[in-house]
Design a protein around this motif. Structure first.
Motif, PDB file in Angstrom:
ATOM      1  N   UNK A   1       0.830  -1.209   0.000  1.00 42.62           N
ATOM      2  CA  UNK A   1       0.000   0.000   0.000  1.00 42.62           C
ATOM      3  C   UNK A   1       0.862   1.256   0.000  1.00 42.62           C
ATOM      4  N   UNK A   2       1.852   1.304   0.885  1.00 42.03           N
ATOM      5  CA  UNK A   2       2.682   2.526   0.957  1.00 42.03           C
ATOM      6  C   UNK A   2       3.459   2.727  -0.336  1.00 42.03           C
ATOM      7  N   UNK A   3       3.943   1.622  -0.896  1.00 39.19           N
ATOM      8  CA  UNK A   3       4.652   1.709  -2.179  1.00 39.19           C
ATOM      9  C   UNK A   3       3.732   2.313  -3.244  1.00 39.19           C
ATOM     10  N   UNK A   4       2.474   1.874  -3.278  1.00 38.86           N
ATOM     11  CA  UNK A   4       1.528   2.380  -4.275  1.00 38.86           C
ATOM     12  C   UNK A   4       1.210   3.857  -4.050  1.00 38.86           C
ATOM     13  N   UNK A   5       1.031   4.225  -2.787  1.00 41.95           N
ATOM     14  CA  UNK A   5       0.692   5.632  -2.502  1.00 41.95           C
ATOM     15  C   UNK A   5       1.840   6.549  -2.880  1.00 41.95           C
TER      16      UNK A   5
ATOM     17  N   UNK B   1      -6.143  -0.074  -7.592  1.00 43.71           N
ATOM     18  CA  UNK B   1      -7.187   0.201  -6.602  1.00 43.71           C
ATOM     19  C   UNK B   1      -6.547   0.120  -5.226  1.00 43.71           C
ATOM     20  N   UNK B   2      -6.697   1.166  -4.422  1.00 43.30           N
ATOM     21  CA  UNK B   2      -6.277   1.136  -3.025  1.00 43.30           C
ATOM     22  C   UNK B   2      -7.533   1.183  -2.169  1.00 43.30           C
ATOM     23  N   UNK B   3      -7.666   0.220  -1.274  1.00 41.84           N
ATOM     24  CA  UNK B   3      -8.866   0.140  -0.444  1.00 41.84           C
ATOM     25  C   UNK B   3      -8.494   0.266   1.023  1.00 41.84           C
ATOM     26  N   UNK B   4      -9.335   1.024   1.704  1.00 37.12           N
ATOM     27  CA  UNK B   4      -9.175   1.249   3.133  1.00 37.12           C
ATOM     28  C   UNK B   4     -10.542   0.991   3.752  1.00 37.12           C
ATOM     29  N   UNK B   5     -10.644  -0.029   4.602  1.00 38.08           N
ATOM     30  CA  UNK B   5     -11.953  -0.386   5.156  1.00 38.08           C
ATOM     31  C   UNK B   5     -11.907  -0.462   6.665  1.00 38.08           C
ATOM     32  N   UNK B   6     -13.061  -0.180   7.263  1.00 38.23           N
ATOM     33  CA  UNK B   6     -13.253  -0.446   8.687  1.00 38.23           C
ATOM     34  C   UNK B   6     -14.656  -1.007   8.847  1.00 38.23           C
ATOM     35  N   UNK B   7     -14.770  -2.065   9.630  1.00 39.99           N
ATOM     36  CA  UNK B   7     -16.066  -2.727   9.816  1.00 39.99           C
ATOM     37  C   UNK B   7     -16.313  -2.884  11.301  1.00 39.99           C
ATOM     38  N   UNK B   8     -17.525  -2.548  11.727  1.00 41.03           N
ATOM     39  CA  UNK B   8     -17.891  -2.694  13.137  1.00 41.03           C
ATOM     40  C   UNK B   8     -19.303  -3.232  13.223  1.00 41.03           C
TER      41      UNK B   8
ATOM     42  N   UNK C   1      -5.369  -2.481   1.547  1.00 40.83           N
ATOM     43  CA  UNK C   1      -4.714  -3.301   0.541  1.00 40.83           C
ATOM     44  C   UNK C   1      -4.681  -2.544  -0.778  1.00 40.83           C
ATOM     45  N   UNK C   2      -3.847  -3.037  -1.670  1.00 43.04           N
ATOM     46  CA  UNK C   2      -3.754  -2.443  -3.001  1.00 43.04           C
ATOM     47  C   UNK C   2      -3.848  -3.560  -4.043  1.00 43.04           C
TER      48      UNK C   2
ATOM     49  N   UNK D   1      -3.132  -8.538  -9.324  1.00 37.92           N
ATOM     50  CA  UNK D   1      -2.734  -9.144  -8.048  1.00 37.92           C
ATOM     51  C   UNK D   1      -3.253  -8.306  -6.889  1.00 37.92           C
ATOM     52  N   UNK D   2      -3.067  -8.811  -5.694  1.00 36.27           N
ATOM     53  CA  UNK D   2      -3.195  -8.024  -4.469  1.00 36.27           C
ATOM     54  C   UNK D   2      -1.793  -7.948  -3.886  1.00 36.27           C
ATOM     55  N   UNK D   3      -1.215  -6.747  -3.871  1.00 35.78           N
ATOM     56  CA  UNK D   3       0.145  -6.650  -3.338  1.00 35.78           C
ATOM     57  C   UNK D   3       1.006  -5.686  -4.118  1.00 35.78           C
TER      58      UNK D   3
END
Lengths: 456, 464
Positions: free
Chosen positions: B111-115, B150-157, B168-169, B194-196
């Motif tokens: 993720x950081x590499x992609x950003x 695609x970069x995804x940032x999720x939070x689930x509660x 993930x990216x 891929x994912x990664x």
């Protein structure tokens, strides 16, 4: 019946344009020489079905904003769904433009006059509640299943949308329009003991809530006929000969690849087979295809395209002869012409040229006549792939029938193969009857000769 | 964001089950075609999707505003939708049984590499690969290279204990070539998703992908169409991926089983050859970088490995929490939503056949008369268990020897019949379906693959 009282407040055209103009100001301050801001406002409610029951009612509101900028002739494009995030989105677009190579085709069009028509807002849609949608969804489910207990519904929905589109550019374009729509669909099959029939899927969309029941009555009868008709399927037989394409399959197998090849970006980049062929025969003389303009009767669309250009209806194939391509501003610039008003896409995507409001002229044949002189395979639904460059297609006939010697029987594990560009010249008949789909396209039935049919 | 979601759950009150899903998705794309940058886009879409189970019925609402008041208002709307529609639902959803719910943060690599990756770097990549496609042959006048990320940032509660976030990216590369000779044209594309990080994406150099697309397009100009009919086929991992995804995977999604798919009533039965063990996993089994990796599904359930078919016997469907309760089993972590405003549906993740013991060379050598199929196109499944997928190339096999190239075909058959006919499974393994997406009302990033397998299927081809 009392007139429904709207409960949803729809932002005015002026309010939608105000956000676009705010984006333009920010873009100019950030260093853009030219800018365009497109906005889609959407409120959606949906009652969904699953496994023969109500699944849930869903609602969502969203505003999508797309910002296109030019900096020294270099383009940048960024989108967001947060109207409180305009500055960051503008900054992203400008930063991209500064890093991009110059693009001589990246232009923003000058305003062109278009007929300002009233919004197509329906009080019936604006007054809908979750209970109204759930009631209609379950009503349709029960109505259809009562027609034949073998029918089972895997999924479906009744939806109501309210939307607004606005566009503002530094070249002076200001355009806005609002509309409602209501739609429904069912996807399922027939199950008879251990036998499971092929999937069927059908539905329709209208502008006014009051029109939906009748539209679904027609569309879902097609669903019932397809589902029940697929039971008892046995092996077909292999031959080279005729297929009959119901309207939706005719569109998917032959018309969609044709229209895809008429998008000017593919013509310019060399993927389309139609470069340099305007004025040539590309299909049988009986085929006339019209597209563009303000939508089919009863289903009006905005009078302007994705770039604010007036929408114009015209024949792109006239009696089999190619008449023109679909262009947006970029392709028009490449061709040294004015845009044809065929830019499509939401606010969240760059414009691209494509067909809208497609209509194929009716023929003269009855559907019975299309099925005569067998063997003929009726391709109720088609599941396959087409190479858009070579035109080769190959796929499976779904829920289809083999008609020969006066007998019509359902078949399975049957594939068809051929070439779309050749098949357009192998159409031997078009029906007088036509069907309209989701208010946005209209096709007859077609009979096509000399197709490879392979049975498993 | 996890704290905000927990605060909103506290405020929600009542006995209803409430599920909150924050989802921020950024999408970046560059397309280079015929020597020029055709399109470049950056898109961001984020918000919170809310599901409430009230009065035995689900309600869903979404908001693009991330403040507590707006999320709480969305909870109220979802609850109101559930209660208003409850009288119309025939079978009420019972209280959800306990599940293995995730707590904590998961960070997938890259993720950081992609950003940090610049726009110029992405443009340089596609420019280089598009040039490599056209440089392969003078018979390739047109080429395209596309890079998506695609970069995804999720939070689930959830009110019953899920409290999780992850990032993930998913980078994806696509190259295509149009070949032309004497008025005849064809096109071929190659892709990887891929994912990664980029080290996963470029498990083979991008230039290899580019030149393979071009060379295959040129070779296909000379290739004949296949002869149609039921044939012995060796499926490459990409085609195995299509088979397991289209032919089996959709059939065992529990919502479809409940509607009457052909997998209904087959639990515990022999539905495939004993050589076949078929799984779906949220992890990247056997090799890193599968395109459909998720650490947690969108109901907050940990997404592990699910054996669907074990040595030919059907042992599990794919479940969300509701279907798992209906079937009396544990949820399998298959509830997925494309973006924040979509409700979770039962979807696949990374679907595959476990590798066997033979080499590909051994399988070819023991094939009397058949085809080697490679290069996936699209695919679809039917309620009947009949599937379809498109294949870019086929190679004829006669008496154990690989022969001439054949033009692309459609492969069809009935899912479990084809799996019962599997008589050879190779020891290789490859994920090969990570680009593009699966459609089921809404998209989903998935992957599929496996070894080479030999079976019987119907090829659509030419007659007379």
């Amino acid at each position: 019946m009392t007139h429904p009282q709207p409960t949803t407040q729809v932002p005015s055209r002026k309010a939608l344009l105000a956000i676009c103009e705010q984006g333009l100001d920010l873009a100019t301050q950030a260093g853009a020489d030219h800018a365009e801001v497109a906005l889609d406002w959407n409120r959606e409610q949906e009652a969904s079905l699953q496994a023969n029951d109500l699944d849930q009612v869903r609602s969502s509101d969203e505003t999508t904003i797309g910002i296109r900028v030019l900096v020294d002739g270099r383009p940048g494009f960024a989108t967001t769904n947060r109207s409180d995030d305009l500055q960051a989105t503008v900054d992203a677009a400008v930063a991209m433009a500064r890093a991009a190579p110059p693009d001589p085709l990246a232009v923003l069009a000058s305003p062109q006059p278009y007929e300002d028509v009233p919004d197509a807002l329906d009080d019936g849609v604006l007054a809908l509640s979750p209970a109204d949608l759930a009631s209609m969804a379950m009503g349709e489910l029960r109505r259809i299943r009562a027609l034949d207990p073998r029918l089972t519904i895997d999924s479906g929905a009744i939806s109501a949308d309210i939307s607004g589109r606005a566009l503002a550019s530094s070249s002076g374009i200001r355009a806005a329009w609002r509309c409602t729509s209501a739609s429904g669909y069912l996807m399922g099959m027939a199950v008879d003991g251990k036998e499971v029939g092929s999937f069927a899927y059908d539905g329709d969309a209208v502008r006014r809530w009051a029109d939906l029941p009748h539209a679904l009555e027609v569309a879902l009868q097609r669903f019932v006929d397809s589902s029940i008709g697929a039971l008892g399927a046995t092996a077909g037989r292999s031959f080279r000969g005729a297929i009959v394409l119901p309207p939706h399959t005719f569109a998917e197998l032959l018309i969609s690849p044709l229209l895809g090849g008429l998008a000017a970006d593919g013509v310019r980049t060399g993927t389309s087979p139609f470069k340099g062929r305007i004025g040539e025969s590309v299909a049988i003389p009986g085929l006339t295809v019209s597209a563009g303009g303000r939508g089919l009767a009863g289903h009006p669309v905005a009078p302007f395209d994705r770039e604010g250009m007036p929408r114009v209806r015209r024949k792109v194939v006239d009696q089999g002869v190619l008449k023109g391509f679909f262009t947006d501003g970029r392709e028009a610039a490449a061709a040294g012409q004015a845009s044809s008003g065929d830019a499509v896409g939401g606010a969240g995507s760059l414009p691209r040229p494509s067909a809208t409001a497609v209509s194929v002229d009716r023929g003269t044949a009855s559907i019975a006549a299309l099925e005569a002189d067998g063997p003929v395979v009726i391709v109720t639904r088609w599941s396959g792939s087409t190479n858009p460059v070579s035109g080769e297609f190959s796929g499976v006939v779904k829920g289809g029938f083999l008609v020969e010697n006066g007998e019509r029987r359902p078949i399975r594990e049957t594939t068809i193969a051929g070439n779309v560009w050749e098949a357009l010249h192998q159409i031997s008949a078009l029906s007088h009857d036509r069907s309209t789909f989701y208010g946005s396209s209209r096709y007859p039935w077609a009979r096509v000769e000399d197709v490879s049919v392979t049975a498993g | 964001m996890r704290t905000t979601l927990q605060d909103c759950l506290q405020q929600a009150g009542g006995d209803d089950h409430v599920e909150l899903r924050y989802h921020a998705k950024s999408f970046r794309s560059v397309r280079f075609e015929n020597g020029g940058l055709e399109k470049a886009t950056t898109r961001r879409r984020d918000g919170v999707g809310v599901r409430v189970l009230s009065s035995g019925t689900w309600g869903f609402a979404a908001t693009d505003r991330l403040d507590r008041a707006s999320i709480c208002e969305a909870i109220d709307r979802a609850r109101a939708s559930a209660q208003a529609s409850a009288p119309f639902r025939t079978r009420k959803v019972p209280p959800l049984p306990p599940a293995q719910l995730a707590v904590g943060h998961f960070e997938e690599a890259g993720v950081e590499e992609a950003e940090a990756r610049s726009f110029e770097e992405r443009v340089a990549l596609v420019e280089r690969l598009e040039r490599a496609v056209r440089a392969t042959s003078s018979e390739v006048p047109s080429a395209k290279a596309v890079y998506n990320e695609i970069i995804e940032n999720k939070a689930i509660a959830t009110t019953d204990g899920a409290d999780v976030s992850y990032r993930l990216v998913r980078p994806e590369l696509y190259v295509s070539a149009v070949a032309e000779r004497d008025g005849q044209r064809t096109s071929v594309s190659e892709s990887v998703g891929v994912t990664g990080p980029w080290s996963c994406l470029f498990r083979e150099p991008g230039e290899v992908l580019a030149s393979r697309a071009a060379q295959t397009a040129v070779d296909l100009l000379r290739a004949k169409a296949p002869e149609g009919g039921r044939k012995t086929v060796i499926l490459a991992p990409s085609i195995v991926g299509l088979l397991v995804h289209e032919a089996i995977g959709h059939t065992v999604e529990a919502d479809f089983v409940q509607s009457g798919s052909v997998a209904a009533g087959l639990m515990g039965q022999q539905v495939a050859s004993e050589l076949v063990t078929l799984c779906d996993s949220g992890r990247s089994e056997h090799h890193p970088g599968a395109g459909g990796v998720i650490p947690v599904d969108d109901e907050g359930v940990l997404a592990g490995r699910t054996e669907i078919i074990r040595q030919g016997r059907l042992v599990s469907y794919l479940h969300n929490r509701e279907s798992a309760a209906h079937f009396g089993v544990a949820p399998t972590g298959n509830a997925r939503a494309w973006e924040y405003a979509d409700q979770p549906l039962i979807r696949m993740r990374n679907t595959f056949i476990e590798p066997g013991e033979l080499t590909l060379e051994e399988i070819i050598a023991t094939t009397e008369d058949g085809y080697l199929l490679d290069g996936p196109r699209n695919g679809q499944a039917d309620a009947t268990g009949e599937f379809m997928f498109g294949v870019v190339t086929a190679r004829r096999i006669r008496k154990g020897v690989l022969g001439e190239l054949i033009r692309g075909v459609t492969v069809t058959g009935t899912a479990f019949d084809v799996l019962r006919s599997v008589d050879a499974v190779s020891s290789n393994f490859r994920w090969d379906l990570g680009s593009g997406h699966c459609g089921k009302g809404q998209p989903a990033k998935v992957d599929a693959g496996g070894p080479y397998i030999r079976c019987r299927a119907i090829l659509g081809g030419e007659q007379g």
